[in-house]
Design an enzyme around this catalytic site. Structure first.
Site, PDB file in Angstrom:
ATOM      1  CE  LYS A 175       8.039   3.782   6.739  1.00 35.85           C
ATOM      2  NZ  LYS A 175       7.786   2.322   6.850  1.00 35.85           N
ATOM      3  CB  CYS A 288       2.290  -1.337  -8.518  1.00 36.54           C
ATOM      4  SG  CYS A 288       3.754  -0.912  -9.461  1.00 36.54           S
ATOM      5  CD  GLU A 389      -2.610  -3.261  -5.707  1.00 39.90           C
ATOM      6  OE1 GLU A 389      -2.727  -2.642  -4.635  1.00 39.90           O
ATOM      7  OE2 GLU A 389      -1.740  -2.995  -6.562  1.00 39.90           O
TER       8      GLU A 389
END
Ligand code: NAD
Length: 494
Positions: A175, A288, A389
């Site tokens: 996905k 990340c 973040e």
């Protein structure tokens, strides 16, 4: 528009998806690249059933490891051959520079090749016998596994999940993120071709674009899906882990970060400057492991930060297709707006904006999702700007004096993904590296990746590991075999 794929891969068939239409946009221009139709929940079910049948098909199930490895070698070869095309597609869909997307495509090929070699050389264990039997620990495929990825480095993240999953003998439902489905569909074409060439069931891979809420959720909840490999935001990961827990299936979670970079007083300043800038501004900070919190020793804070600011002003911001570009657009206008909102929040928290803090001006940037590389100072580590973040080209800088206090601040974060240390003192580096909560610590380098080195996050940055030799084992079930060696009946039968 026409050279971009619009068909999705369900149960070995390329077709127009039955789900909602999805426009995917070039963030450098705002132009629609392609309109595809996403997978429906029914198609996820169809793909999962076909995947289960493919995983159980003797043509696949009975392959010995070195035979299965041939598939991965072939995928590696085809991926490498198509690297320029994969790079162009990913640059169009994500905005990243061609240099970076080419490296990501080649790294995807490298991942398939590394895992093929790993598969061929993986050994099962004979454990020390503690009775009249031989004991073995062996590994078997899980069956059908789900792979759910974010938009920032799709081709590399896809390979990181598909390669070990296939090496382990499974079928995969992939996905991709809704904003960036195109390169995953191209990789799907490559894998379908390799499966066909080798006479293997093509339903071993489905590529199912769509929203997380509809398609991602259907993959996670599907009763035939026996493992989830997820990379994405922490809150999404937490909710997927909850569903996996109820299903009692394993889930590996690679989540967010707010990684500290530390510049000690004894650092090689030239090296540190280049490393810090690459660590946060490459990929426009959409990484990340971006080194987004910079701690600089007070003795060189002013000069170091001053130099960063003057160099940031010279960074070339532009479309990923321009070979001179260092900082491309963000992935989507909505994401650019969320980064801009974070910088507004920083201002309201009292931040001093040393540079950037706005979208670039001029006709070249008008329709793109651009944001200038930004450096913020004057905030405490417990401010939201230092804790959350941002996932954009935004660096917060903080001075430090005392090393114990530094460690406390660096670890004062819900995240624990990565850390950078710049120092000439190898003992100091060793000690610091062990004291920081981070799955990866780079010493005098940053954002380097190797398929042979495990990658994981601590605390809210994740659970489980990707990469490394054990990646294949993470996609398998362990089974113990006891082989009796005595002819005497067991005592109870006497
Ligand atoms: P996201 O969590 O919004 O989405 C990630 C993927 O999950 C997408 O494919 C999305 O459609 C899907 N998804 C969303 N909701 C879902 C649900 N309820 N069920 C199943 N699937 C669902 O993250 P994003 O915005 O696409 O990516 C950015 C995030 O990814 C950042 O937090 C970043 O730090 C993280 N990330 C982590 C790593 C790592 O290795 N640790 C690497 C890259 C990105």
């Amino acid at each position: 528009m026409s050279h971009h794929p619009t068909e999705i891969l369900v149960a070995g068939q390329w077709r127009r998806g039955a789900g909602a239409p999805l426009d995917t946009v070039d963030p450098a221009t705002g132009q629609v690249l392609a309109t595809l139709h996403t997978a429906s929940a029914e198609e996820v079910d169809e793909a999962a059933r076909a995947a289960a049948a493919a995983a159980a098909d003797p043509a696949w199930r009975d392959l010995l490891p070195h035979q299965r490895a041939r598939l991965l070698y072939r995928i590696a070869e085809l991926t490498e051959e198509a690297a320029d095309e994969l790079a162009a597609t990913q640059t169009a869909d994500t905005g990243k520079t061609l240099t970076e997307t080419k490296a990501l495509a080649l790294s995807a090929a490298g991942t398939f090749r590394y895992l093929a070699a790993t598969l061929e050389t993986a050994e099962e264990t004979i454990t020390p016998s503690r009775g009249p039997y031989v004991t073995m620990s062996v590994h078997e495929p899980i069956g059908v596994v789900g792979a759910i990825n974010p938009w920032n480095s799709p081709v590399a993240s896809d390979a990181q999940k598909i390669a070990p999953a296939l090496a382990a003998g499974n079928a995969v439902l992939l996905k991709p993120a809704a904003w960036t489905p195109l390169v995953s569909l191209k990789l799907g074409r490559i894998i379908t071709r390799a499966l066909t060439e080798l006479g293997l069931p093509t339903a071993l891979l489905s590529v199912l674009p769509g929203s997380g809420r509809v398609v991602g959720d259907a993959v996670v909840r599907h009763p035939l899906v026996g493992r989830i490999g997820f990379t994405g935001g922490t809150e999404t990961g937490r909710s997927i882990a909850g569903i996996a827990a109820r299903k009692l299936i394993p889930a590996s979670l690679e989540l967010g970060g707010k990684s500290p970079t530390i510049v000690r007083a004894d650092a090689d300043v030239e090296q540190a400057l280049a490393g810090v800038m690459f660590g946060i501004f490459s990929s426009s900070g959409q990484s990340c492991i971006a080194g987004s919190r910079l701690f600089v020793h007070a003795s060189l804070y002013e000069s170091f930060v001053g130099e960063i600011v003057s160099r940031v002003a010279k960074l070339r911001v532009g479309p990923g297709t321009d070979p001179d570009t260092q900082v491309g657009p963000l992935v989507h206008a909505n994401h650019r707006d969320s980064v801009a909102a974070y910088v507004d929040l920083a201002r309201s928290e009292g931040a001093e904006v040393l540079c950037g803090g706005a979208a670039p001006e001029g006709p070249a940037y008008e329709n793109g999702a651009y944001y200038l590389p930004t450096v913020l100072a004057g905030l405490a580590n417990d401010s939201r700007t230092c804790q959350e973040e941002i996932f954009g080209p935004v660096l917060v800088v903080l001075p430090y004096d005392d090393e114990d206090d530094l460690v406390e601040q660096a670890n004062d974060s819900v995240y624990g993904l990565a850390c950078g240390i710049w120092t000439r003192d190898h003992r100091a580096a060793w000690n610091l590296a062990h004291r920081i909560d981070a799955g990866t610590v780079w010493i005098n380098t940053y954002k380097q990746f190797s398929a042979s080195t495990p990658f994981s996050g601590m605390k809210d940055s994740g659970l489980g590991t990707e990469k490394g030799r054990d990646a294949i084992r993470a996609y398998q079930r362990q089974k113990s075999l006891y082989w009796g060696t005595s002819e005497a009946p067991l005592p109870w039968a006497n």
